[in-house]
Motif scaffolding. Sequence first.
Motif, PDB file in Angstrom:
ATOM      1  N   LYS A  28     -53.868  23.530  19.934  1.00  0.00           N
ATOM      2  CA  LYS A  28     -54.496  22.411  20.892  1.00  0.00           C
ATOM      3  C   LYS A  28     -54.477  21.084  20.581  1.00  0.00           C
ATOM      4  CE  LYS A  28     -58.570  22.271  17.879  1.00  0.00           C
ATOM      5  NZ  LYS A  28     -58.827  21.036  17.216  1.00  0.00           N
ATOM      6  N   GLY A 101     -61.638  15.346  17.305  1.00  0.00           N
ATOM      7  CA  GLY A 101     -61.221  13.891  16.235  1.00  0.00           C
ATOM      8  C   GLY A 101     -59.914  13.979  17.271  1.00  0.00           C
ATOM      9  N   THR A 102     -59.257  14.613  18.001  1.00  0.00           N
ATOM     10  CA  THR A 102     -57.454  14.745  18.270  1.00  0.00           C
ATOM     11  C   THR A 102     -57.770  14.366  19.213  1.00  0.00           C
ATOM     12  OG1 THR A 102     -57.148  16.802  17.371  1.00  0.00           O
ATOM     13  CG2 THR A 102     -55.903  15.791  18.803  1.00  0.00           C
ATOM     14  N   ARG A 129     -67.407  11.579  11.976  1.00  0.00           N
ATOM     15  CA  ARG A 129     -66.935  11.331  12.089  1.00  0.00           C
ATOM     16  C   ARG A 129     -66.361   9.895  11.294  1.00  0.00           C
ATOM     17  NH1 ARG A 129     -63.219  16.364  13.450  1.00  0.00           N
ATOM     18  NH2 ARG A 129     -61.811  15.629  12.552  1.00  0.00           N
ATOM     19  N   GLN A 176     -53.063  11.730  13.833  1.00  0.00           N
ATOM     20  CA  GLN A 176     -54.395  11.604  15.148  1.00  0.00           C
ATOM     21  C   GLN A 176     -54.214   9.954  15.168  1.00  0.00           C
ATOM     22  OE1 GLN A 176     -58.104  13.056  14.078  1.00  0.00           O
ATOM     23  NE2 GLN A 176     -57.376  14.937  14.782  1.00  0.00           N
ATOM     24  N   GLU A 355     -63.772  18.087  10.861  1.00  0.00           N
ATOM     25  CA  GLU A 355     -65.201  17.867  11.457  1.00  0.00           C
ATOM     26  C   GLU A 355     -66.367  18.395  10.432  1.00  0.00           C
ATOM     27  OE1 GLU A 355     -62.572  19.155  12.124  1.00  0.00           O
ATOM     28  OE2 GLU A 355     -62.170  20.308  14.533  1.00  0.00           O
ATOM     29  N   ARG A 403     -63.715  26.249  12.090  1.00  0.00           N
ATOM     30  CA  ARG A 403     -62.569  26.490  11.150  1.00  0.00           C
ATOM     31  C   ARG A 403     -63.710  27.130   9.838  1.00  0.00           C
ATOM     32  NH1 ARG A 403     -58.371  25.856  13.608  1.00  0.00           N
ATOM     33  NH2 ARG A 403     -57.663  23.879  14.322  1.00  0.00           N
TER      34      ARG A 403
HETATM   35  C1  PEP Z   1     -59.334  18.928  12.222  1.00  0.00           C
HETATM   36  C2  PEP Z   1     -59.601  19.793  13.332  1.00  0.00           C
HETATM   37  O1  PEP Z   1     -59.933  18.994  14.955  1.00  0.00           O
HETATM   38  P1  PEP Z   1     -60.313  17.541  15.184  1.00  0.00           P
HETATM   39  O2  PEP Z   1     -59.793  16.875  14.303  1.00  0.00           O
HETATM   40  O3  PEP Z   1     -59.357  17.472  16.163  1.00  0.00           O
HETATM   41  O4  PEP Z   1     -61.785  17.660  15.304  1.00  0.00           O
HETATM   42  C3  PEP Z   1     -59.215  20.992  13.499  1.00  0.00           C
HETATM   43  O5  PEP Z   1     -58.650  21.401  14.318  1.00  0.00           O
HETATM   44  O6  PEP Z   1     -58.662  21.324  12.353  1.00  0.00           O
END
Ligand code: PEP
Length: 449
Positions: A28, A101-102, A129, A176, A355, A403
């Motif tokens: 990802k 988030g990414t 977030r 990030q 998340e 997750r």
């Molecule tokens: C924290 C995660 O992703 P993101 O911060 O991109 O939402 C994750 O995939 O566990």
Amino acid sequence: MSGHGHPIPMSSARCGPLTGRADVPGDKSISHRALILGALAVGETRITGLLEGQDVLDTARAMRAFGAEVTDHGGGAWSVHGVGVGGFAEPDQVIDCGNSGTGVRLIMGAMATTPITATFTGDASLNKRPMARVTDPLALFGAQSHGRSGGRLPMTIIGAADPVPVRYSTPMPSAQVKSAVLLAGLGAPGETVVIEREATRDHSERMLAGFGADIVSEESAEGRVITLKGQPELRAQSIEVPRDPSSAAFPVCAALIVPDSDVLIPNIGLNPTRAGLFTILREMGADLLYENEREEGGEPVADLRARFSPDLKGIEVDPARAASMIDEYPVLSVVAAFAEGATVMRGVAELRVKESDRIDAMATGLRANGIEVEDGPDWWIVHGRGHGDVPGGATCASHLDHRIAMSFLILGMAANAPVSVDDGGPIATSFPIFEPLMARLGARLSRGA
Ligand SMILES: C=C(OP(=O)(O)O)C(=O)O
Ligand SMILES: O=C(O)C1=C[C@@H](OP(=O)(O)O)[C@@H](O)[C@H](O)C1
């Protein structure tokens, strides 16, 4: 999709041995970066093995909104016709990054040193977030941000018309934040420097170098110092995305706790900034082998072979490893429930701003399934019950967190009574084939309350 569609309740029941081969999808983190850097390059970037999970699809849509031509050729093959550094167009729609988030943080960085304005939003999870961790350093470049109180989405970023380069020490271990600053640094003249005390995943640095940027990482007394020369011409690349170790974690952990399992998970990216879970599992006594170790596209890769491990021992997880396994703590806590003794996880405050609050989500669900868990602001301890003595039987809230949903479904595969989650929909953000893949190995998953 997750957060917008109807909840999908799912359950998982104790099953016979998990066997066979698990081909997990593309990474990802690398998939997001391939689309974003492809959009900032000149020419056509070709990508194979792209993760076609919702988080990445939302980034693909965003890149189109900023003017790149993004084409899906089928079967994980994509191309991106980039607009060049500084060439982003102003989107005429709000950019919805869904659950990611990414996606949102990297894209904010990528547009912050171009004189355009964009408004970002996400689902109910993403909109809770913290974004100040990204907008604070972006302000140093000259970008402005206007969001909800507490630095939350929806948020408008006004890119700097006359950006200056930045020297920034990241206050928390976050790839990030690091990546957002580096991507913003592309648009500023001179050298942008990011310093991180603890090394986090380095996919941005590797891929920026691959696209021809002048970027150097050095270890120093302050930590890792990354220096990027701004305003390069990025050249389009061919990128083969390795398979995601964070997705591989689920069939690996399931095989360790389900009696007589033997599962092969081929072609997994084992970048040391990502592979901490597998090291810890081996320290706990897991029968987990790296076969056919090799290098592909600048990233270390191996086939993982995971077999039932009846004598797992609880462990004190070295906090220095946290960044290299940050997304794997939820599923590690499930394995810890089947180990003898306590598994102690410290230095993991970041888990509270993913998340979901992942410490709280897992602690609450594990307790409901008969497992003793202690927790504090940046630590938690799971008291293992040993193999064959994990009660299960409860329904857990997944809090729009893929997750968390997958971790509890893994728990149900070896617990004494089935385990349910209120919503498995978010699984599609990172691992859209989780259900058929686990079913093919022998898992007993079902939908419905
Ligand atoms: C924290 C995660 O992703 P993101 O911060 O991109 O939402 C994750 O995939 O566990
Ligand atoms: O840069 C990335 O691709 C990611 C960084 C990590 O987040 P943080 O930077 O918030 O630690 C991780 O949890 C996330 O799943 C992906």
